[in-house]
Design a protein around this motif. Structure first.
Motif, short mmCIF file in Angstrom:
data_model
loop_
_atom_site.label_atom_id
_atom_site.label_comp_id
_atom_site.label_asym_id
_atom_site.label_seq_id
_atom_site.Cartn_x
_atom_site.Cartn_y
_atom_site.Cartn_z
N ALA A 261 0.81 -1.22 0.00
CA ALA A 261 0.00 0.00 0.00
C ALA A 261 0.84 1.27 0.00
CB ALA A 261 -0.94 -0.01 1.21
N SER A 262 2.06 1.21 -0.60
CA SER A 262 2.95 2.37 -0.56
C SER A 262 2.40 3.59 -1.29
CB SER A 262 4.28 2.00 -1.22
OG SER A 262 4.98 1.10 -0.43
N ARG A 263 2.77 4.76 -0.81
CA ARG A 263 2.44 6.01 -1.51
C ARG A 263 3.50 6.24 -2.60
NH1 ARG A 263 2.64 10.48 2.62
NH2 ARG A 263 2.13 11.78 0.83
N THR A 264 3.10 6.96 -3.64
CA THR A 264 4.04 7.30 -4.71
C THR A 264 4.07 8.81 -4.88
OG1 THR A 264 2.32 7.19 -6.39
CG2 THR A 264 3.61 5.19 -6.02
N ARG A 265 5.12 9.32 -5.52
CA ARG A 265 5.12 10.73 -5.91
C ARG A 265 5.82 10.86 -7.25
NH1 ARG A 265 9.63 13.51 -1.83
NH2 ARG A 265 11.42 12.66 -2.95
N MET B 61 9.27 8.66 -10.90
CA MET B 61 8.34 8.21 -9.87
C MET B 61 9.13 7.64 -8.69
SD MET B 61 5.11 5.62 -10.01
CE MET B 61 5.80 4.07 -9.51
N ASP B 62 8.75 8.10 -7.49
CA ASP B 62 9.33 7.57 -6.26
C ASP B 62 8.25 6.78 -5.52
OD1 ASP B 62 11.48 9.14 -6.93
OD2 ASP B 62 11.02 10.72 -5.48
N VAL B 63 8.68 5.77 -4.79
CA VAL B 63 7.75 5.01 -3.95
C VAL B 63 8.19 5.19 -2.50
CG1 VAL B 63 6.91 2.68 -3.39
CG2 VAL B 63 7.33 3.32 -5.75
N GLN B 64 7.22 5.36 -1.63
CA GLN B 64 7.57 5.51 -0.22
C GLN B 64 8.36 4.30 0.25
OE1 GLN B 64 4.35 5.83 2.77
NE2 GLN B 64 5.22 7.87 3.10
N CYS B 65 9.45 4.55 0.98
CA CYS B 65 10.36 3.47 1.40
C CYS B 65 9.63 2.43 2.25
CB CYS B 65 11.55 4.06 2.17
SG CYS B 65 12.68 2.78 2.77
N GLY B 66 9.68 1.19 1.79
CA GLY B 66 8.97 0.11 2.49
C GLY B 66 9.68 -0.33 3.76
N ILE B 67 10.97 0.03 3.89
CA ILE B 67 11.73 -0.44 5.05
C ILE B 67 11.46 0.45 6.26
CG2 ILE B 67 14.09 -0.74 5.95
CD1 ILE B 67 14.83 -1.75 3.12
N CYS B 68 11.42 1.78 6.07
CA CYS B 68 11.20 2.68 7.23
C CYS B 68 9.79 3.26 7.22
CB CYS B 68 12.23 3.80 7.23
SG CYS B 68 12.13 4.86 5.78
N GLY B 69 9.01 3.01 6.15
CA GLY B 69 7.67 3.57 6.08
C GLY B 69 7.67 5.07 5.84
N GLY B 70 8.79 5.61 5.38
CA GLY B 70 8.82 7.03 5.01
C GLY B 70 9.51 7.93 6.01
N CYS C 222 16.82 4.29 2.04
CA CYS C 222 16.31 5.40 1.22
C CYS C 222 17.19 6.63 1.39
CB CYS C 222 14.86 5.70 1.56
SG CYS C 222 14.58 6.12 3.30
N LYS C 223 18.36 6.44 1.95
CA LYS C 223 19.33 7.53 2.21
C LYS C 223 18.68 8.67 2.98
CE LYS C 223 22.13 6.58 -1.91
NZ LYS C 223 21.29 6.30 -3.10
N GLY C 224 17.81 8.31 3.92
CA GLY C 224 17.21 9.31 4.81
C GLY C 224 16.08 10.12 4.21
N THR C 225 15.71 9.84 2.93
CA THR C 225 14.69 10.68 2.29
C THR C 225 13.27 10.16 2.49
OG1 THR C 225 14.78 9.44 0.23
CG2 THR C 225 16.30 11.30 0.44
N GLY C 226 13.13 8.88 2.84
CA GLY C 226 11.79 8.30 2.98
C GLY C 226 11.22 7.83 1.64
N TRP C 227 11.94 8.07 0.53
CA TRP C 227 11.45 7.69 -0.81
C TRP C 227 12.50 6.90 -1.56
CZ3 TRP C 227 6.44 8.83 -1.95
CH2 TRP C 227 5.81 9.82 -1.15
#
Ligand code: PHE
Length: 342
Positions: A241-245, A260-269, A275-280
């Motif tokens: 159910a990830s968010r995208t941008r 297109m970026d997908v919200q990081c599945g490991i940290c949940g954003g 995700c190198k700290g970006t959440g995406w």
């Protein structure tokens, strides 16, 4: 004891010893025969050695020679019988049909292959066909037909692997867009997995050869809404159910273009190492197919529109499986591959 008595005693010990050692049925019987003949304290060979003392000086060399022969022969027979008994014992164990079978090593699919196959499955359900194109391409398919200006840096020999004579190793799967558009009439919906090549150093996040998956959809009345909804549907299916941008971007062959970026599945954003700290996580480049590309492939750009995307399944595998370094995907180390294999 004179010499002839000594020699006949040696014959007897050798004959009886041979029979005893060779006929020993198991390890215990063999050990008993060894003690009787070759034992240090009461063994008959030891006795024969002691009897040498009573032999006259002139006969000693002949008697000593016979003694050595007899001892060497019996020692050899003992070693031979010993290994025969050991062999029989272990092969008996291997033949035991009640032993559990050894686990068979069957091999497994590579993580990048798993990702590609799963993505293919999702797009097949959305009505896409799988297509392929050549890895050795012409400059026209790789760049010219895709609206690259002739001074674009990607054309530089520092970025692209040119082949001797003519042609190059494709730097992306986008040339197969053009090949598909030339070959088929719209409506077109294809997914194109394949390997691409760039003059990149091999480091934790780059490889000079890697897989891409291209997507192309061309028909009458196709808009950016179709692009977004299809890719969102894909992200939902693949990443949960990830968010995208979508972020504005540029490619010569799409206009407008978006990453297109997908919200990081490991940290949940919230931001982590993956995700190198970006959440995406950056997943793909995309956009509306440029009218010049449609025209170069002989498609009427007044009548048809379309969208395309290109993504890197290795990057996706890395974020999905939490792999810290892209190079392990190329090592073929089964200790790593086994952890991911299905
Ligand atoms: N070919 C582009 C790349 O390799 C990705 C892409 C494909 C972008 C299709 C837009 C449309 O980076």
């Amino acid at each position: 004891m004179n010499l002839s008595e000594y020699l006949s005693e040696a014959d007897t010990i050798e004959r009886e010893g041979s029979t005893a050692l060779q006929s020993a049925a198991d390890a215990d019987a063999l050990e008993a025969a060894r003690i009787a003949f070759l034992g240090d304290r009461q063994g008959r060979v030891k006795g024969l050695q002691e009897a040498l003392r009573g032999i006259s000086k002139e006969d000693k060399p002949a008697a000593g020679k016979r003694f050595n022969e007899a001892r060497t022969r019996l020692e050899a027979l003992h070693a031979e019988r010993k290994s025969a008994i050991e062999r029989a014992t272990t092969s008996g164990v291997q033949d035991d049909p009640s032993l559990p079978a050894r686990r068979q090593w069957r091999g497994a699919k590579h993580p990048v292959t798993l990702v590609i196959e799963e993505i293919e499955g999702i797009f097949r359900e959305l009505g896409f066909t799988i297509a392929q194109g050549p890895e050795a391409e012409t400059e026209w398919y790789n760049f010219g037909a895709l609206n690259f200006p002739s001074n674009h840096p990607a054309l530089d020999a520092h970025d692209t692997l040119y082949l001797e004579g003519q042609g190059l190793l494709r730097t992306h799967t986008s040339p197969v867009q053009v090949r598909t558009l030339q070959k088929y009439e719209p409506p077109i919906r294809v997914l194109i997995p394949g390997n691409v090549y760039r003059r990149d150093f091999f480091d934790a996040s780059h490889a000079p050869a890697f897989a891409q998956i291209e997507g192309l959809c061309v028909d009458e009345g196709i808009s950016f809404v179709d692009l977004k909804s299809t890719l969102n549907r894909f992200a939902e299916r693949f990443f949960g159910a990830s968010r995208t941008r979508f972020r504005p971007s540029f490619f010569p062959f799409t206009e407008p273009s978006a990453e297109m970026d997908v919200q990081c599945g490991i940290c949940g954003g919230s931001g982590c190492a993956a995700c190198k700290g970006t959440g995406w996580i950056e997943i793909l480049g995309s956009g509306m197919v440029h009218p010049n590309v449609l025209e170069a492939a002989g498609i009427d750009s007044e009548r048809y529109t379309g969208w395309a995307f290109g993504m890197g399944p290795a990057r996706i595998a890395i974020s999905r499986y939490g792999i810290p370094d892209i190079r392990v995907l190329y090592d073929s180390d089964v200790r790593f591959l086994e952890q991911i294999a299905e």
